[in-house]
Design a protein around this motif. Structure first.
Motif, PDB file in Angstrom:
ATOM      1  N   GLY A   1       0.795  -1.219   0.000  1.00 25.41           N
ATOM      2  CA  GLY A   1       0.000   0.000   0.000  1.00 25.41           C
ATOM      3  C   GLY A   1       0.826   1.266   0.000  1.00 25.41           C
ATOM      4  N   ASP A   2       2.112   1.176   0.390  1.00 19.99           N
ATOM      5  CA  ASP A   2       2.986   2.349   0.334  1.00 19.99           C
ATOM      6  C   ASP A   2       3.201   2.765  -1.119  1.00 19.99           C
ATOM      7  OD1 ASP A   2       3.277   2.305   3.059  1.00 19.99           O
ATOM      8  OD2 ASP A   2       5.366   1.606   3.053  1.00 19.99           O
ATOM      9  N   GLY A   3       3.279   4.057  -1.339  1.00 18.11           N
ATOM     10  CA  GLY A   3       3.668   4.541  -2.654  1.00 18.11           C
ATOM     11  C   GLY A   3       5.159   4.395  -2.858  1.00 18.11           C
ATOM     12  N   ILE A   4       5.572   4.317  -4.123  1.00 26.87           N
ATOM     13  CA  ILE A   4       6.990   4.259  -4.488  1.00 26.87           C
ATOM     14  C   ILE A   4       7.332   5.586  -5.152  1.00 26.87           C
ATOM     15  CG2 ILE A   4       8.758   3.041  -5.821  1.00 26.87           C
ATOM     16  CD1 ILE A   4       6.843   0.602  -5.811  1.00 26.87           C
ATOM     17  N   PHE A   5       8.415   6.220  -4.704  1.00 29.34           N
ATOM     18  CA  PHE A   5       8.773   7.553  -5.173  1.00 29.34           C
ATOM     19  C   PHE A   5      10.243   7.626  -5.566  1.00 29.34           C
ATOM     20  CE2 PHE A   5       5.349   7.884  -2.127  1.00 29.34           C
ATOM     21  CZ  PHE A   5       4.488   8.851  -2.638  1.00 29.34           C
ATOM     22  N   VAL A   6      10.572   8.568  -6.441  1.00 29.87           N
ATOM     23  CA  VAL A   6      11.963   8.910  -6.749  1.00 29.87           C
ATOM     24  C   VAL A   6      12.100  10.430  -6.665  1.00 29.87           C
ATOM     25  CG1 VAL A   6      12.476   6.898  -8.175  1.00 29.87           C
ATOM     26  CG2 VAL A   6      11.504   8.932  -9.237  1.00 29.87           C
TER      27      VAL A   6
ATOM     28  N   VAL B   1       8.474  -7.704   0.318  1.00 31.81           N
ATOM     29  CA  VAL B   1       7.285  -7.295  -0.432  1.00 31.81           C
ATOM     30  C   VAL B   1       7.552  -7.403  -1.929  1.00 31.81           C
ATOM     31  CG1 VAL B   1       6.447  -5.729   1.378  1.00 31.81           C
ATOM     32  CG2 VAL B   1       8.042  -4.874  -0.369  1.00 31.81           C
ATOM     33  N   ALA B   2       6.550  -7.025  -2.727  1.00 34.11           N
ATOM     34  CA  ALA B   2       6.669  -6.925  -4.174  1.00 34.11           C
ATOM     35  C   ALA B   2       6.313  -5.497  -4.577  1.00 34.11           C
ATOM     36  CB  ALA B   2       5.749  -7.933  -4.858  1.00 34.11           C
ATOM     37  N   ALA B   3       6.408  -5.173  -5.874  1.00 36.92           N
ATOM     38  CA  ALA B   3       6.146  -3.807  -6.317  1.00 36.92           C
ATOM     39  C   ALA B   3       5.496  -3.798  -7.688  1.00 36.92           C
ATOM     40  CB  ALA B   3       7.444  -2.996  -6.348  1.00 36.92           C
ATOM     41  N   GLU B   4       4.692  -2.775  -7.920  1.00 41.49           N
ATOM     42  CA  GLU B   4       4.050  -2.545  -9.217  1.00 41.49           C
ATOM     43  C   GLU B   4       4.395  -1.135  -9.665  1.00 41.49           C
ATOM     44  OE1 GLU B   4       2.001  -3.473 -12.584  1.00 41.49           O
ATOM     45  OE2 GLU B   4       1.808  -4.838 -10.871  1.00 41.49           O
ATOM     46  N   LEU B   5       5.004  -1.017 -10.865  1.00 46.26           N
ATOM     47  CA  LEU B   5       5.370   0.279 -11.419  1.00 46.26           C
ATOM     48  C   LEU B   5       4.440   0.662 -12.559  1.00 46.26           C
ATOM     49  CD1 LEU B   5       9.279   0.017 -11.624  1.00 46.26           C
ATOM     50  CD2 LEU B   5       7.920   1.206  -9.898  1.00 46.26           C
ATOM     51  N   ASP B   6       4.245   1.974 -12.733  1.00 51.01           N
ATOM     52  CA  ASP B   6       3.448   2.523 -13.827  1.00 51.01           C
ATOM     53  C   ASP B   6       4.415   3.254 -14.756  1.00 51.01           C
ATOM     54  OD1 ASP B   6       1.862   4.016 -15.534  1.00 51.01           O
ATOM     55  OD2 ASP B   6       0.447   4.636 -13.979  1.00 51.01           O
TER      56      ASP B   6
ATOM     57  N   ILE C   1       5.821   6.694  -8.605  1.00 49.78           N
ATOM     58  CA  ILE C   1       5.971   5.872  -9.806  1.00 49.78           C
ATOM     59  C   ILE C   1       5.311   4.503  -9.669  1.00 49.78           C
ATOM     60  CG2 ILE C   1       8.098   7.015 -10.510  1.00 49.78           C
ATOM     61  CD1 ILE C   1       9.652   4.615  -9.383  1.00 49.78           C
ATOM     62  N   GLY C   2       4.762   4.189  -8.498  1.00 53.59           N
ATOM     63  CA  GLY C   2       4.144   2.874  -8.333  1.00 53.59           C
ATOM     64  C   GLY C   2       3.697   2.651  -6.911  1.00 53.59           C
TER      65      GLY C   2
ATOM     66  N   GLN D   1       9.697  -9.372  -6.329  1.00 56.42           N
ATOM     67  CA  GLN D   1       9.222  -9.258  -7.712  1.00 56.42           C
ATOM     68  C   GLN D   1       8.738  -7.840  -8.005  1.00 56.42           C
ATOM     69  OE1 GLN D   1       5.398 -11.043  -9.602  1.00 56.42           O
ATOM     70  NE2 GLN D   1       7.036 -12.513 -10.044  1.00 56.42           N
ATOM     71  N   VAL D   2       9.192  -7.317  -9.146  1.00 56.35           N
ATOM     72  CA  VAL D   2       8.763  -5.998  -9.613  1.00 56.35           C
ATOM     73  C   VAL D   2       8.022  -6.185 -10.931  1.00 56.35           C
ATOM     74  CG1 VAL D   2       9.512  -3.703 -10.350  1.00 56.35           C
ATOM     75  CG2 VAL D   2      10.736  -4.883  -8.500  1.00 56.35           C
ATOM     76  N   ARG D   3       6.866  -5.563 -11.026  1.00 53.01           N
ATOM     77  CA  ARG D   3       6.069  -5.622 -12.248  1.00 53.01           C
ATOM     78  C   ARG D   3       5.937  -4.220 -12.828  1.00 53.01           C
ATOM     79  NH1 ARG D   3       3.185 -10.572 -12.459  1.00 53.01           N
ATOM     80  NH2 ARG D   3       1.608  -9.671 -13.828  1.00 53.01           N
ATOM     81  N   LEU D   4       6.027  -4.129 -14.136  1.00 59.36           N
ATOM     82  CA  LEU D   4       5.865  -2.869 -14.851  1.00 59.36           C
ATOM     83  C   LEU D   4       4.636  -2.987 -15.729  1.00 59.36           C
ATOM     84  CD1 LEU D   4       7.059  -0.051 -15.688  1.00 59.36           C
ATOM     85  CD2 LEU D   4       8.201  -1.268 -17.564  1.00 59.36           C
TER      86      LEU D   4
END
Length: 276
Positions: free
Chosen positions: A153-158, A206-211, A249-250, A259-262
């Motif tokens: 549920g956390d956002g991913i930022f750069v 955890v895993a991650a989903e990128l947009d 960004i995700g 695992q990272v998904r784009l």
């Protein structure tokens, strides 16, 4: 010019007003008297001729900047305030005069801008330039940013645009300090978004989903380079707040660890690996 002459010159130009440093250049070791309210943070990075730079691509002052910036970027990722650095440097004999002077000029210029003291180090002769910069920082006890705190549920930022290697990286120290108490996890982007996010997810379980439409690509670069190129020296962080400073960004998700998904497709971690 002798080694003693070189050390005298470096000593004369390094910062002296850091109250934490009791003894510095000129003794066998630097002596630090830490404040008990802080945790100390240590990191080290190698900068190697023909690996990270060549004499054709970088002036000596730029190599000095790069060598320190790489370690300062690690401190930034921990939310750390820099305190002092040690520099172990080996150079060919023919570079011992002008090149060495310019190397320290670039390194000390960056050190002064971030109020970090050069407390000592080592000098030697080698067939190629090898610079090892160790940095010490401090952070209020228990407030260091880690890779292991990301939650679903956390956002991913750069913190900036990706995909164009920075000739003179700007460590995101102010941004890292501002993320204390905001980010749930953080690291610096030095080996590429796909690989570094994979590492953060592994540490956090955890895993991650990128947009792909949200990834900030540097002007003149491509999405492919933004994902895998490396040497961005931006901060990658996760946070529960949607208004965290940075570009979202995700999102962190449950799933296969690391695992990272784009755009819902598996993204292989193809960033920079020294031994691959």
């Amino acid at each position: 010019m002798s080694e003693l002459d070189i050390i005298r010159r470096i000593r004369a130009r390094s910062r002296k007003e850091n109250s934490a440093i009791q003894l510095g250049i000129g003794d066998d070791c630097a002596l630090l008297r830490p404040d008990t309210k802080f945790d100390l943070v240590f990191t080290t990075d190698l900068t190697i001729e023909n690996r990270h730079f060549t004499h054709r691509t970088h002036k000596a002052s730029e190599v000095g900047h790069l060598a320190l910036a790489r370690s300062l970027s690690d401190l930034a990722a921990m939310g750390s305030e820099p305190v002092f650095c040690l520099v172990a440097l080996a150079v060919p004999a023919q570079l011992a005069r002008r090149w060495l002077n310019d190397f320290y000029k670039g390194l000390l210029r960056l050190a002064d801008s971030h109020k970090i003291t050069l407390a000592g180090g080592d000098l030697s002769k080698a067939d190629a330039v090898i610079a090892d910069v160790m940095c010490c920082g401090r952070v209020p006890r228990g407030k260091a940013l880690l890779r292991s705190g990301a939650k679903p549920g956390d956002g991913i930022f750069v913190t900036g645009r990706l995909g164009k290697r920075k000739h003179l990286p700007k460590p995101r120290l102010a941004e890292g300090i501002a993320l204390r108490g905001v980010a749930s996890a953080a690291m610096d982007l030095s080996d590429g978004l796909s690989l570094d996010l994979h590492r953060l997810c592994l540490e956090s379980g955890v895993a991650a989903e990128l947009d792909s439409s949200q990834i900030p690509v540097a002007r003149g670069s491509t999405l492919e380079k933004a994902l895998h190129y490396g040497e961005d020296y931006e901060l990658l962080f996760t946070a529960p707040a949607v208004n965290a400073k940075g570009t979202r960004i995700g999102v962190i998700t449950k799933g296969k660890l690391g695992q990272v998904r784009l755009d819902r497709r598996i993204l292989k971690p193809e960033g920079w690996d020294h031994f691959r």
